[in-house]
Design a protein around this motif. Structure first.
Motif, short mmCIF file in Angstrom:
data_model
loop_
_atom_site.label_atom_id
_atom_site.label_comp_id
_atom_site.label_asym_id
_atom_site.label_seq_id
_atom_site.Cartn_x
_atom_site.Cartn_y
_atom_site.Cartn_z
N GLU A 116 0.86 -6.03 -9.16
CA GLU A 116 2.02 -5.44 -8.72
C GLU A 116 2.63 -4.53 -9.41
O GLU A 116 3.64 -3.83 -9.03
CB GLU A 116 2.95 -6.66 -8.51
N GLY A 117 2.25 -4.27 -10.67
CA GLY A 117 2.42 -2.87 -11.34
C GLY A 117 3.51 -3.58 -12.59
O GLY A 117 4.31 -2.66 -12.69
N CYS A 118 3.66 -4.90 -12.81
CA CYS A 118 4.77 -5.44 -13.64
C CYS A 118 4.73 -4.96 -15.15
O CYS A 118 5.64 -5.18 -15.85
CB CYS A 118 4.80 -6.92 -13.32
N TYR A 119 3.77 -4.15 -15.29
CA TYR A 119 3.70 -3.40 -16.83
C TYR A 119 4.05 -2.24 -17.00
O TYR A 119 3.82 -1.58 -18.02
CB TYR A 119 2.33 -3.89 -17.61
N GLY A 120 4.69 -1.79 -15.77
CA GLY A 120 5.05 -0.36 -15.67
C GLY A 120 3.74 0.78 -15.80
O GLY A 120 2.66 0.37 -15.61
N PRO A 121 4.13 2.02 -15.57
CA PRO A 121 2.92 2.86 -15.72
C PRO A 121 2.31 3.14 -16.81
O PRO A 121 2.86 2.99 -17.82
CB PRO A 121 3.99 4.45 -15.43
N MET A 122 0.90 3.30 -16.63
CA MET A 122 -0.02 3.37 -17.73
C MET A 122 0.22 4.91 -18.31
O MET A 122 0.89 5.64 -17.79
CB MET A 122 -1.29 3.41 -17.57
N THR A 180 -1.13 1.12 -13.59
CA THR A 180 -0.47 0.26 -14.28
C THR A 180 -1.00 0.01 -15.73
O THR A 180 -2.15 -0.52 -15.80
CB THR A 180 -0.25 -1.26 -13.51
N ASN A 181 -0.01 -0.19 -16.44
CA ASN A 181 -0.19 -0.28 -17.90
C ASN A 181 -1.06 -1.57 -18.15
O ASN A 181 -0.55 -2.83 -17.84
CB ASN A 181 0.99 -0.22 -18.78
N LYS A 217 6.13 0.07 -3.35
CA LYS A 217 5.32 -0.44 -4.33
C LYS A 217 5.87 0.31 -5.77
O LYS A 217 5.65 -0.09 -6.88
CB LYS A 217 3.96 0.28 -4.08
N PHE A 218 6.07 1.41 -5.70
CA PHE A 218 6.58 2.29 -6.82
C PHE A 218 7.99 2.14 -7.20
O PHE A 218 8.25 2.09 -8.59
CB PHE A 218 6.37 3.62 -6.56
N ARG A 219 8.89 1.36 -6.44
CA ARG A 219 10.15 1.37 -6.76
C ARG A 219 10.21 0.02 -7.38
O ARG A 219 11.00 -0.30 -8.24
CB ARG A 219 10.92 1.11 -5.51
N LYS A 220 9.39 -1.11 -7.04
CA LYS A 220 9.55 -2.42 -7.56
C LYS A 220 9.78 -2.47 -9.01
O LYS A 220 10.80 -3.33 -9.53
CB LYS A 220 8.23 -3.16 -7.15
N TYR A 221 9.15 -1.99 -9.91
CA TYR A 221 9.29 -2.11 -11.43
C TYR A 221 9.48 -1.02 -12.16
O TYR A 221 10.01 -1.02 -13.37
CB TYR A 221 7.90 -3.08 -11.95
N ALA A 222 9.24 0.30 -11.69
CA ALA A 222 9.53 1.60 -12.50
C ALA A 222 9.92 2.68 -11.75
O ALA A 222 9.51 3.60 -12.19
CB ALA A 222 8.22 1.86 -13.31
N VAL A 224 -4.86 -1.36 -15.94
CA VAL A 224 -5.38 -2.65 -15.81
C VAL A 224 -6.79 -2.66 -15.39
O VAL A 224 -7.28 -3.63 -15.73
CB VAL A 224 -4.40 -3.16 -14.51
N CYS A 225 -7.14 -1.63 -14.64
CA CYS A 225 -8.66 -1.74 -14.32
C CYS A 225 -9.63 -2.06 -15.29
O CYS A 225 -10.60 -2.54 -15.23
CB CYS A 225 -8.94 -0.30 -13.57
N VAL A 226 -9.31 -1.40 -16.57
CA VAL A 226 -10.03 -1.52 -17.48
C VAL A 226 -10.39 -3.21 -17.94
O VAL A 226 -11.40 -3.65 -18.30
CB VAL A 226 -9.65 -1.03 -19.07
N GLU A 227 -9.18 -3.80 -17.75
CA GLU A 227 -9.20 -5.29 -18.13
C GLU A 227 -9.96 -6.10 -17.07
O GLU A 227 -10.84 -7.03 -17.24
CB GLU A 227 -7.85 -5.88 -18.23
N CYS A 228 -9.59 -5.62 -15.93
CA CYS A 228 -10.37 -6.13 -14.56
C CYS A 228 -12.11 -5.83 -14.89
O CYS A 228 -12.88 -6.72 -14.72
CB CYS A 228 -10.05 -5.50 -13.46
N LYS A 229 -12.38 -4.85 -14.96
CA LYS A 229 -13.93 -4.34 -15.43
C LYS A 229 -14.52 -5.44 -16.60
O LYS A 229 -15.52 -5.68 -16.59
CB LYS A 229 -14.15 -3.20 -15.57
N LEU A 230 -13.66 -5.45 -17.61
CA LEU A 230 -14.17 -6.02 -18.88
C LEU A 230 -14.32 -7.66 -18.40
O LEU A 230 -14.95 -8.32 -18.96
CB LEU A 230 -13.41 -5.93 -20.08
N LYS A 231 -13.75 -8.09 -17.50
CA LYS A 231 -13.71 -9.46 -16.92
C LYS A 231 -14.83 -9.63 -15.91
O LYS A 231 -14.67 -10.69 -15.21
CB LYS A 231 -12.12 -9.99 -16.56
#
Lengths: 344, 250
Positions: B203-209, B187-188, B234-239, B162-169
């Motif tokens: 929160e990591g809702c797209y699962g592991p990248m 996160t993916n 944090k790690f249990r929540k979504y994946a 997700v960092c990539v999308e943050c940096k592009l924004k």
């Protein structure tokens, strides 16, 4: 060189208003917890005391662009929708040097029309950096804090006023109509003092000489597994492959190209956006082959590039802005990597 | 020829299917492209013909669902694991960290009525062709999958952080500058960094990248002050049951 002038600090608003007539003006502003280049509505928003922005000025030239629109077999290049030229106000030496490197990179064997179109539509008012951040090391690379080329105007904060030096005929036009005081030799001396004082503030340094050779020679050096797998170089954790370092790097230029079809499928747009050698998919080829499957190989690639040892040579090498150090959640520090390679 | 599509719901919240309805303006042109052969949420039409694309939302958590997913696989050209429940087990998989009886007794008075097994991703039982990550997947990625199948090419989906999308924004980084527990670095991507853009940690809702380094992320979260129990959550929540997060979630 045209004679230098002086702008009283209380005249900054007037100066920005004057520039805004001809340009869309972008400059450093404060956000919750960082600085960012944003469109400037009022000089009050300008923060010339900024250390560094999270994203460098490359966001104006080379971030995400629509290249063309296609329809069936035909395509048309999109015309720029910018009505005005844009001006980057308050660019530091590290970032200016990075822009000059990209100018060379994108005009080498092939001229990149997308980059050049934006670049030719821009002007730069640089600013001598006197607020050195803890991660900055431009002084050791010769990329700051002084500035000698690449600007239209150059500002230096002298306390009550800004010294304005002219670097181009466009810069001269920017101040022509303003009734500015001439600077005298003591103002220029004051500038040198400011630079000298800034030089004493640097915490970090990096010796660039020969690093490109060292990185290529020591492909199995322990430092690569420290930053890529185990962590522990100057207290860092292992690399996350998140890509932050390269995305915030002012000289990283790698990009990917993709077609985005509309639902009709026979028309759409072609875009390009920044990519990163730290991402697993970057070196992936057909049938799932990958030249840099290991994290270690990816982070080594990036460091080698920043040391001038990759395809971009010194045109994509480090300018010492320190952004990668600030942006790395794992605290990987390029200056420590350099020291380790040198056996220091 | 329109693509014959089926939409199935297993153990999940229907949020992924809702994303398709939320396409709104794109729905009319989309319906020029696809035929809805089966979609209980919007039509009472029964499933008869074989499918070009089966979108399966939800995790597999009952013996009936095990049978059904095998049937869907047999009768579909492309099987899409539609959303995180179908890909990683997602929120329902939190109960994989307790015994089956504990989970059943927490919720139901009469557990002898319950026919339930531990929730798992659908690839536990059948081969999937495309994973469409997200809780729920972003509308653009749903459209991309349909267009890719129609064009017979690989879907252009992001597998990086997700960092990539943050940096592009050009977002203000929550993790490094504010020491807030953002899951962006593992996160993916695909959401367009929605949460960090609104000053909320990922929160990591797209699962592991791809190639997520959960071990480093967990050390970073601990360093900024999270307790080991909170890191685990944090790690249990979504994946939590994925190979990438299993160790940090346990």
């Amino acid at each position: 060189m045209k004679p230098a002038k002086k702008l009283m600090k209380e005249e900054l608003g007037q100066f920005v208003d004057h520039l805004s007539k001809e340009y869309l003006v972008y400059g450093p502003v404060a956000r919750r917890s960082d600085f960012s280049f944003q469109e400037i509505d009022s000089a009050e928003d300008l923060r010339f005391d900024y250390t560094t922005t999270t994203i460098p000025p490359k966001k104006f030239f080379h971030h995400r662009q629509t290249l063309l629109r296609y329809s069936g077999e035909d395509y048309s290049e999109l015309e720029s929708t910018l009505e005005k030229r844009f001006l980057l106000l308050g660019v530091h030496s590290c970032d200016l040097n990075a822009i000059l490197r990209h100018d060379r990179l994108f005009t080498r064997q092939f001229h990149d029309p997308y980059y050049l179109k934006l670049r030719r539509n821009s002007a730069i008012v640089a600013l001598i950096c006197t607020h050195i951040g803890n991660s900055c090391f431009c002084a050791s690379l010769g990329t700051g804090p002084t500035i000698r080329e690449g600007f239209d105007l150059l500002l230096t904060d002298l306390g009550n006023e800004y010294l304005i030096e002219v670097g181009s005929s466009e810069g001269q036009r920017m101040i022509e109509e303003l009734n500015l005081q001439k600077a005298n030799s003591s103002d220029l001396e004051k500038k040198e003092e400011r630079v000298k004082l800034a030089l004493t503030q640097f915490v970090k340094s990096m010796k660039m000489d020969g690093l490109n050779q060292l990185a290529l020679k020591y492909l199995d050096h322990e430092v690569w597994s420290l930053i890529g797998e185990k962590g522990g170089l100057a207290g860092c954790f292992a690399c996350l492959s998140c890509g932050n370092c390269s995305l915030v790097c002012p000289t990283c230029y790698c990009f990917e190209v993709a077609d985005i079809p509309e639902l009709s499928l026979n028309q759409g747009v072609r875009i390009r956006e920044l990519d990163s050698c730290q991402l697993l998919e970057y070196a992936e080829v057909a049938l799932g082959g990958n030249f840099r499957r290991d994290r270690k190989a990816r982070v080594r690639q990036w460091m080698t590039c920043k040391f001038g040892g990759a395809g971009g040579g010194f045109d994509s090498s480090c300018v010492g802005c320190g952004r990668c150090i600030n942006a790395c959640p794992s605290h990987i520090d390029i200056t420590e990597v350099a020291k380790s390679l040198r056996g220091e | 020829m329109k693509l014959r599509c089926g939409f199935f719901k297993f153990t999940g919240c229907s949020g992924c299917q809702m994303e398709i309805l939320r396409l709104e303006d794109e729905l009319p042109p989309l319906l020029e492209m696809i035929e809805i052969a089966y979609w209980p949420m919007v039509t009472s039409k029964r499933w008869e013909e074989n499918l070009d694309i089966a979108f399966v939302e939800g995790s597999v958590s009952t013996p009936r669902e095990v049978k059904e997913i095998k049937e869907i696989r047999k009768r579909s050209r492309h099987l899409v694991a539609f959303g995180e429940c179908a890909i990683t087990g997602c929120i329902p998989s939190i109960r994989n960290f307790m015994t089956q009886s504990e989970a059943e007794e927490t919720v139901y008075e009469h557990t002898d009525w319950i026919e339930s097994i531990k929730p798992s991703e659908i690839s536990e039982y059948v081969r999937t062709d495309i994973s469409l990550p997200g809780c729920p997947p972003h509308r653009n990625t749903i459209l991309e999958v349909i267009k890719a199948v129609a064009l017979q090419r690989k879907p252009h989906l992001k597998h990086h952080s997700v960092c990539v999308e943050c940096k592009l924004k050009d977002n203000n980084c929550l993790l490094t500058t504010e020491k807030r527990p953002c899951m962006g670095p593992v996160t993916n991507a695909g959401c367009g960094a929605i949460c960090p853009s609104l000053n909320r940690e990922c929160e990591g809702c797209y699962g592991p990248m791809s190639a997520a380094n959960a071990s480093s992320q967990s050390q970073i979260l601990a360093e900024i002050g999270l307790s080991m129990d909170d890191v685990k959550r944090k790690f249990r929540k979504y994946a939590g049951t994925t190979d990438e997060y299993r160790k940090e979630a346990a």
